[in-house]
Structure formats: structure tokens, C-alpha cells
Design a protein around this motif. Structure first.
Motif, mmCIF file in Angstrom:
data_model
loop_
_atom_site.group_PDB
_atom_site.id
_atom_site.type_symbol
_atom_site.label_atom_id
_atom_site.label_comp_id
_atom_site.label_asym_id
_atom_site.label_seq_id
_atom_site.Cartn_x
_atom_site.Cartn_y
_atom_site.Cartn_z
ATOM 1 N N ARG A 183 38.764 66.741 50.426
ATOM 2 C CA ARG A 183 38.055 67.283 51.597
ATOM 3 C C ARG A 183 38.637 66.749 52.893
ATOM 4 O O ARG A 183 38.817 67.500 53.867
ATOM 5 C CB ARG A 183 36.558 66.945 51.498
ATOM 6 C CG ARG A 183 35.814 67.740 50.425
ATOM 7 C CD ARG A 183 34.306 67.579 50.559
ATOM 8 N NE ARG A 183 33.881 66.251 50.159
ATOM 9 C CZ ARG A 183 33.552 65.901 48.926
ATOM 10 N NH1 ARG A 183 33.619 66.792 47.947
ATOM 11 N NH2 ARG A 183 33.157 64.667 48.646
ATOM 12 N N ASP B 262 40.516 69.040 55.776
ATOM 13 C CA ASP B 262 40.021 69.009 57.160
ATOM 14 C C ASP B 262 41.159 68.805 58.159
ATOM 15 O O ASP B 262 41.104 69.289 59.295
ATOM 16 C CB ASP B 262 38.993 67.882 57.335
ATOM 17 C CG ASP B 262 37.649 68.219 56.705
ATOM 18 O OD1 ASP B 262 37.401 69.417 56.438
ATOM 19 O OD2 ASP B 262 36.870 67.289 56.471
ATOM 20 N N GLU C 242 36.293 63.545 47.757
ATOM 21 C CA GLU C 242 36.252 63.261 49.186
ATOM 22 C C GLU C 242 37.669 63.236 49.760
ATOM 23 O O GLU C 242 37.892 63.670 50.888
ATOM 24 C CB GLU C 242 35.557 61.926 49.426
ATOM 25 C CG GLU C 242 35.473 61.533 50.897
ATOM 26 C CD GLU C 242 34.684 62.533 51.734
ATOM 27 O OE1 GLU C 242 35.022 62.694 52.934
ATOM 28 O OE2 GLU C 242 33.737 63.153 51.204
#
Length: 303
Positions: free
Chosen positions: A296, A300, A293
Motif C-alpha cells: 500500500r 501510494d 502495508e
């Protein structure tokens, strides 16, 4: 070619690297990415021993360039008095406990038995004898390109180029000059050989810095954020030089914020966060389907 094993680096109470393991094969290009303060540059500087690791080992071309870390060698730990005493206490082995206590009494008379005993130190010495190589001789084969160029301001471009080959490799001046000019030509800087660094743009300085690193005929080149100090229009000219170098098969580790470039040239992407190597994957996998996570979230924000 490079093995980083259990690498920790502390600056006082600040824990910058926390148990990093990294293997690099010959000819691989690895980009190290992550948020600011994640330990990327410290990892790179530790590989070249510009920073001394707190714990762990660094191997370059199968040679150990740091002191051996006993905690990475089971046979050494098992030979230590501490381990033997712990095992004896678990098994209530009165004989072994008595032997340990008797050896503790020898501390005043034997520096060698002061901590962990002769078997422990004999195994450490064996690793040093078989694998250790003076870091200086290894670092000669590892080139480094810095974020802020680190050119000698009082020397011309050509003098910057020939200083280390003559001083360290004992290359005769005519050969050093010939080689330097060829490398400057390869990065488009031959016309600037007689000027001083302060007359160059950031992109020009970095191209000279790359050529200077190559002048030592390194087996490995480490790039520490080579474009972060440059104006945007100068970034491409430096990345083009690195890209051409990558095409030669040179082993390279690159700390960078240039995600598109990292994706294009890298064999693997290593993602660090808070001193921990969270992901190590080919670029197509990392950029399309990161496992964590944290990765990610990072992607982003930067893509």
C-alpha cells in the motif's frame, strides 16, 4: 511452465533474494514490480541462469535447470547422515548413533561417504536422471530483453537478428534473413535493417532487441525493465510492441515500473520487497486492495 522454488541469491553478504516461490502457467503474463533494489531483475536473471542461484531450484517446462536443492526434498533430507544422527540423538537410539560414528570413520577411505552417505547421494542422482536438463538447451527456449538492449554494436540490425538463429539453431542464412525481415517488419524496423545500432534511438534499439529475442522462437520471453532506459516519448512505442506480443498468447515475465501498463496487460502482479515475494495477485485486486502495508505504501508513492 516455470516453477521457482525456494530461491535465494546472495552476493557476498548481500542477500538479494530470500526464499522466492513463483509458478507461471503457459500463456500467463506476469509483471514483477517493487521498489529499486528489491531483487526484481535478479529474479528474472536467475530464471534465465544469468545469475546462479545460491539455494533453491528453477524448473522450466517440467525440467530442472539448476542442481537439485536437497532442502526442498524431504526424502533426501531424511536419508542424510545428519538427519539420522539428529533423530537418533533425540530418541537416544544408541545403535543408530554407533552406526553413524562408524560411517564417519570411513571418511578417509570413501569420498562417497564423506558427508551424507550413499542413500542421500543416490536420491540426488535419481532426481538428476529423471528431471535435470542441461540449462543451455532450455535457455534456447527462453528469450530475454534487457534494459540496455545489448545489441552487438559492430553488427547491423539485420546481422544482429540472424546471428543467434544461424549460430545456435543452425538455420541457413536465407531462411534466417527471411525470418528476421518479417520480425523487423512486425515491429516497424524493417527500413533500418542495414544500419548500425548506434544510429538508432533508444526506442528503436529496444524494438530491434524484442524482434531479436523472438527470432529464436522462444516459448517464454523475459523483459527486464525494457522501458527504463528510454526517454518518455519513446516508452509508448515499445509498450505497444509488447502489448501486441501479449495478445498472441506468449508467456511473459515483465519487470517494469510502468504501473498502468502492468495493470492493463498482466494476468498477475508479483510484488517484491527486500528479496521477498510479498504479494501475488490479479491486477484488479492488487491495485485496489493490496494485502500488505508495504504494498500500500509503495502504490501510494507510484500511482
Amino acid at each position: 511452465m516455470i516453477d521457482v522454488k525456494g530461491l535465494y541469491k546472495d552476493f557476498g553478504s548481500l542477500h538479494v533474494l530470500r526464499g522466492v516461490d513463483l509458478h507461471v502457467d503457459e500463456g500467463e503474463i506476469i509483471s514483477i514490480i517493487g521498489p529499486s533494489g528489491s531483487g526484481k531483475s535478479t529474479l528474472l536473471r536467475s530464471i534465465n541462469l544469468l545469475e546462479k542461484p545460491t539455494f533453491g531450484e528453477i524448473w522450466v517446462e517440467e525440467k530442472l535447470i539448476t542442481p537439485p536443492d536437497p532442502y526442498l526434498h524431504t526424502e533426501i533430507i531424511r536419508a542424510s547422515y545428519t538427519y539420522k544422527a539428529m533423530m537418533a540423538a533425540r530418541g537416544e537410539d544408541i545403535k543408530v548413533i554407533r552406526e553413524i560414528k562408524e560411517k564417519d570413520l570411513l571418511k578417509e577411505n570413501s569420498r562417497f561417504l564423506r558427508k551424507e552417505g550413499p542413500e542421500y547421494y543416490a536420491l540426488l542422482k535419481k532426481i538428476i536422471a529423471e528431471h535435470y536438463e542441461n540449462a543451455y538447451s532450455v535457455r534456447r527456449r527462453v528469450g530475454m530483453v534487457f534494459q540496455h538492449f545489448n545489441l552487438f554494436p559492430h553488427k547491423t540490425v539485420l546481422e544482429n537478428m540472424i546471428y543467434a538463429p544461424m549460430k545456435v539453431n543452425r538455420l541457413e542464412r536465407p531462411k534466417a534473413v527471411e525470418k528476421a525481415r518479417a520480425l523487423l517488419d512486425s515491429v516497424g524496423m524493417l527500413a533500418k535493417q542495414d544500419v548500425y545500432p548506434d544510429t538508432l534511438s533508444g526506442g528503436q534499439k529496444q524494438r530491434v532487441a524484442i524482434a531479436r529475442a523472438l527470432a529464436m522462437d522462444p516459448d517464454i520471453v523475459l523483459f527486464d525493465e525494457p522501458t527504463s532506459a528510454l526517454d518518455p516519448e519513446m516508452v509508448k512505442e515499445v509498450l505497444d510492441v509488447i502489448k501486441r506480443l501479449a495478445e498472441t498468447g506468449m508467456t511473459m515475465l515483465l519487470v517494469t515500473h510502468e504501473m498502468g501498463f502492468a495493470r492493463e496487460v498482466s494476468d498477475r502482479i508479483c510484488f517484491l520487497d527486500e528479496g521477498v515475494l510479498i504479494e501475488d495477485a490479479p491486477p484488479d485486486i492488487f491495485f485496489s486492495t493490496p494485502k500488505s502495508e508495504r504494498a500500500r505504501t509503495f502504490l501510494d508513492k507510484v500511482l
